[in-house]
Design a protein around this motif. Structure first.
Motif: not given
Length: 157
Positions: A39-45, A50-55, A89-90, A142-148
């Motif tokens: 998965y590709f995401y725009p920017a850490a933190s 953050t929500k997507e990575a934690c999911d 804690g990823l 994709v949406k960050a929230t609910g995607h996983v």
């Protein structure tokens, strides 16, 4: 500004070797014979990333049990993704693509809408690579929230 080429299920996943948060090279080839979620995401933190990575981290035990590895890629420098990994804690590799070459090869960098404006940037995208190295899923914008959770339903995990 032009649209990035879009990958489709059945396409061979573009290979890559990128540094991880500890500056160690990680290649897609390292995962041959395994199923991999890239998965590709725009920017850490940032809140959405953050929500997507934690999911993904929360879902990792179930994904691993079903045979899926997870890799996250952004244009952030290794030091920034190391801080992000440690603070959150990823538990999966985060890779750095500051040149955006891999992002572009996967169609995850290009024109997108941001607050009603057309801009160049990272297109939040998720891909599932089969054991044969071909894409079984290619999802853009994709949406960050609910995607996983949605991805897990689609994968039956």
């Amino acid at each position: 500004m032009s649209a990035a080429p879009r990958l489709q299920p059945g396409d061979v996943a573009p290979d890559f070797t990128l540094p991880d948060a500890d500056n160690k090279p990680v290649s897609l080839a390292d995962y041959r014979g395994q199923k991999v979620i890239v998965y590709f995401y725009p920017a850490a933190s940032t809140p959405g990333c953050t929500k997507e990575a934690c999911d993904f981290t929360e879902s990792q035990p179930e994904l691993s049990s079903a045979g899926y590895a997870v890799i996250g890629i952004s244009p952030d420098a290794p030091a920034k993704i190391a801080k992000f990994r440690d603070e959150q804690g990823l538990t999966f590799p985060l890779l750095s693509d500051p040149s955006r070459e891999v992002l572009t090869a996967w169609g995850a960098y290009g024109e997108k809408q941001l607050y009603g404006k057309t801009v160049q940037g990272v297109i939040r995208s998720t891909f599932v690579v089969g054991e044969d190295g071909k894409l079984t899923s290619a999802q853009y914008n994709v949406k960050a929230t609910g995607h996983v959770a949605k991805l897990r339903r689609e994968l039956g995990v």
